[in-house]
Every structure is written in C-alpha cells, then in structure tokens.
Design a protein around this motif. Structure first.
Motif, short mmCIF file in Angstrom:
data_model
loop_
_atom_site.label_atom_id
_atom_site.label_comp_id
_atom_site.label_asym_id
_atom_site.label_seq_id
_atom_site.Cartn_x
_atom_site.Cartn_y
_atom_site.Cartn_z
N GLU A 1 33.06 10.65 142.30
CA GLU A 1 34.04 9.97 141.46
C GLU A 1 35.14 9.33 142.30
O GLU A 1 35.57 8.20 142.04
N LYS B 1 34.31 0.45 134.08
CA LYS B 1 35.03 1.72 134.27
C LYS B 1 35.38 2.34 132.93
O LYS B 1 35.27 3.55 132.73
N GLU C 1 32.35 3.83 131.45
CA GLU C 1 32.03 5.08 132.14
C GLU C 1 32.92 6.21 131.65
O GLU C 1 32.45 7.33 131.41
N GLU D 1 31.81 7.14 128.18
CA GLU D 1 30.57 7.93 128.25
C GLU D 1 30.87 9.37 128.67
O GLU D 1 30.28 10.32 128.14
N GLU D 2 31.80 9.53 129.60
CA GLU D 2 32.18 10.87 130.00
C GLU D 2 32.82 11.62 128.85
O GLU D 2 32.61 12.83 128.67
#
Length: 455
Positions: free
Chosen positions: A92, A231, A234, A237-238
């Motif tokens: 990350e 970003k 992402e 999605e996290e």
C-alpha cells in the motif's frame, strides 16, 4: 417508514409480542477462525504440536525472493499474520508513493510546458519588433549635401532631401521624398504583403503551439483524474471488503434492529395475527439467512396456531454477501407458505411497499391470497437500469409502479396507509377471523370504499 412505525400503525397498542429477537447474522463461511485457518493450511497439523517444532506455514499469495525454493517458516499463526499484514502495508505504501511521484512528475511536466510556450511567445514578440522599419540615419555632413540617386532599368527615381541646421531652434530638419518609379511602389507593396504573410504565419504558429500545449495540459489533467478515480475505486473496494460481521454490526447500531425484518404476534382490531415487517433501512431490506429463517418460523408458528399472516415487504432482494445461501431462503419460505395455504387452508396477506424487488418479489411477495400495494410503490424484479443494459430496450416510464401492476392484474387493491388497518380488519372478518372480544366493534367501511373507487 421504519418497521417499528409500521407495527405501531397496524397492531393494537399493548398487543405486540416479538418472535426470535435474539437471532442475528454471522458469517455464512466461518473461514476466519483460528482452527479453520490452521486446518485449511496444515490439514491435521495443529498448533499445540507446533509449539515444539516450527510450522512450515506457506502462504500462497505471500512470496519472498528467498522463498521461491523453500517455504517460509513461522513459529505461530500470529507471526504469520503479522508478516502478511506487514507485506500488505508495504505494498500500500508503495502504491501511494508511486501515485505521489506520478502527480509530481505531471506537475513538473506541466510547468516545463508552460515555460516553453512562454519563451516561444516572447521570441515571436522580439522578432516582430526587429522587423519594424528602421529610421534613416546619416553619419556625415557630406551625406547631407549630396542627393541620393537610385537608377532602375526603366526610369530612375530621385530622393530630394532638405536638411536644416540643428542650431535653428525654430523649425526642425525634414526629409522630402519624391518617388518617380512605379516598380518602387510595387516593390514596397510586395514587401508589405510579405511582412503581413510572415505575421500571419507567426500568428498561426503561435495558435498551433498554444493548441498543442492545451492538448498536453488536458492529457495531464485526464491522467491525473484517472489516477484519482482509480485510487477512490480502490478505497471503495477496500471499504466493501469490510468483514460481513462488521457490516452487520454497523447497521445494528444504526437501526437498533438485529436484522432486516421484525416478526411477532399481535392483534389487529382485536383479531390475533402473525406479522412480519421488513425494514429497508437495514442493508436495503436484503433477505439473508436470518431474514429467511425468521419469516419461515413465523409462518410455521401461524400454521400451528391457525393465525392469519401479514408480511409487509420492503426489500432490494436477496443479500449478495451470503451468496447462494440467501437464494435458498426463497424456496424455504415458499415451501412453508405452501403448507400454510394449501394444507391448512389459512389466510396470507402480502403488502408491497416501495421498493419491493428481486428475490422477495420472486417469492413470498407475490404468493399472498390478497396482494395489497401502496400507492406509487416501486414493484419490480430487476431494476430499470439492469433491464435496459441487458435487453437494450427502454423501459416505459411508470411500468414498475403499483398502478401499472394493478392494471395488469399483478396486485389486488391499492390502499393508502391511513385506510390499511380498516381494510385488513374487514378482510380478516370476511375470511372468518373474528376479534377475541365478545362485543364486536363496528369496523370501518374502508374496504368497500377502496373497491368502489377501483371499479
């Protein structure tokens, strides 16, 4: 409208008795427990035996250069988890670093391009100033006396010049020119045209460069925006990958409910009933294992006690987090209703509120002996956007509303909330379900008014 508000609207005060309140959802795949994790990776090799000898704990997605030939050795599961978390954190950080470097590089490129175009503009302005006509200069007194003569093939032309002394303050010196050649005029016009053409070309070159720079800036902005979107996607999605139990806990704290349905028994105008009310505020009223089990138990209880059943539907469909386990609930509830209606000959009323979609519409939502809809309720199986994307056809406006379903015979009456309790009371009495009190109250004629208005 929340499920608690609907219960208060339909059930007589002081008669509500909830069922299965303590039933809560858990992860349908118990994969994150310590025993399950060790069993998965080590089969029959348990942690107690591994205290003496190190465990050859090999993680599929966790590689090091040194581990290509030999597996990584960890002495405990905690050590393995810490190593995995450290590896994920380093990835990350690397991603964030690359994004920051990309932004800085794009910024520097943009500044360099702006500096380049600025230099070009200054160069163009500098050359245009040099091309202006220079004044005539004389460096000696002899040049002042002798006239300048120019000869051409056809006819010579002469410039007569008169100079006045600088000492004479009254009037300055001047130059008087007479041109006697037509070719000189043509040459002058040609020179002007040439200069105008050069100025035009310079302007076109400037516009082309500015257009090119603008396209570069747009490209830079586009790629920066795409990187930002990537970003954000992402991060989203996290967030979606939050553990299912944590997701459930957050909705339980937000709504005060254990899941997306409340079930129980009570009285409606003195008539004992079993009722289930779905709540859209809890994960969109989605139907998971707990929702399916609570509704099934409610129907089975009503079957044993010979009670009429009301289910108020407000759902987006089956709960995707539970996969096929949520789809099984459709068959389970439908099976319980089959025994309730056909074998026991009891009375089930389905109330469709907005929205009622997906697996709820495809199962118990449309299995009522009487199907009541609220005005303007959104009733569908698949959403408008999904239908249009798959079938490549436009869904007509209003085709997924209660009024359209009523005209097509999909639902029975459309009843406003303020008349709903009276209509249900008359329906139950019509089907032989009477109040517990001996002194029957005069029921409102809401059902008759609804039927007359529909006719």
């Amino acid at each position: 409208m929340s499920s608690s508000d609907r219960i208060e609207l339909l059930i007589d005060p002081g008669t509500w008795d909830p069922l299965d309140e303590s039933m809560v959802s858990t992860n349908p795949i118990e994969f994150n427990s310590e025993e399950a994790l060790l069993d998965f990776y080590l089969e029959d090799f348990y942690l107690e035996e591994a205290e003496e000898e190190p465990i050859d704990f090999y993680l599929e997605d966790f590689y090091l250069e040194e581990a290509e030939e030999e597996p990584i050795e960890f002495h405990s599961e905690e050590e393995a988890k810490e190593a995995m978390e450290s590896y994920i954190k380093s990835i990350e950080e690397l991603i964030d670093f690359c994004l920051e470097e990309a932004k800085e590089g794009a910024k520097r490129a943009k500044e360099a391009v702006e500096s380049y175009i600025k230099n070009i503009e200054e160069s163009i302005e500098f050359h245009s100033e040099e091309e202006e006509e220079a004044p005539i200069e004389f460096h000696s007194e002899e040049e002042e006396e002798a006239p300048i003569e120019f000869h051409s093939e056809e006819e010579p032309y002469v410039i007569h010049m008169e100079f006045h002394s600088e000492e004479a303050e009254e009037e300055p010196y001047g130059i008087h020119m007479e041109f006697h050649s037509e070719e000189a005029e043509k040459a002058k016009e040609a020179e002007k045209a040439k200069e105008a053409e050069k100025a035009k070309e310079a302007e076109e070159a400037k516009e082309a460069i500015l257009s090119y720079i603008k396209s570069i800036e747009e490209s830079i902005d586009f790629y920066l925006e795409e990187a930002k979107k990537a970003k954000e996607a992402e991060e989203a999605e996290e967030a979606e990958e939050e553990p299912y139990e944590d997701h459930i806990d957050s909705y339980q704290r937000k709504t005060g409910l254990t899941d997306a349905v409340q079930t129980g028994i009570g009285q409606l105008n003195g008539i004992p009933i079993a009722i289930g009310v779905m709540d859209f505020q809890f994960m969109g009223g989605s139907m998971g294992s707990v929702v399916g089990e609570k509704i099934t138990r409610l129907i089975e209880y009503a079957t044993n006690q010979s009670l009429p059943v009301i289910i108020v539907c407000a759902s987006g469909g089956a709960r995707m987090q539970e996969g096929s386990l949520s789809l099984i609930q459709m068959a389970k509830i439908s099976s319980a209703l089959y025994n309730y209606k056909l074998n026991k000959k009891l009375f089930y009323v389905s109330i469709l509120t907005s929205p009622t979609t997906g697996g709820v519409t495809a199962s118990f939502g449309m299995l009522g002996d009487i199907i009541i809809a609220e005005p303007n309720a959104y009733i569908a199986f698949a959403g408008k956007r999904v239908i249009e994307q798959i079938l490549k056809k436009t869904v007509p406006e209003g085709s997924q509303e209660a009024e359209y379903s009523f005209h097509k015979g999909l639902v029975d009456p459309i009843v406003p909330r303020n008349l709903l309790k009276g209509v249900l009371g008359e329906l139950f009495q019509l089907h032989g379900f009477l109040p517990l009190t001996s002194n029957l109250k005069n029921e409102s004629t809401a059902l008759n008014s609804v039927i007359c208005s529909e006719q």
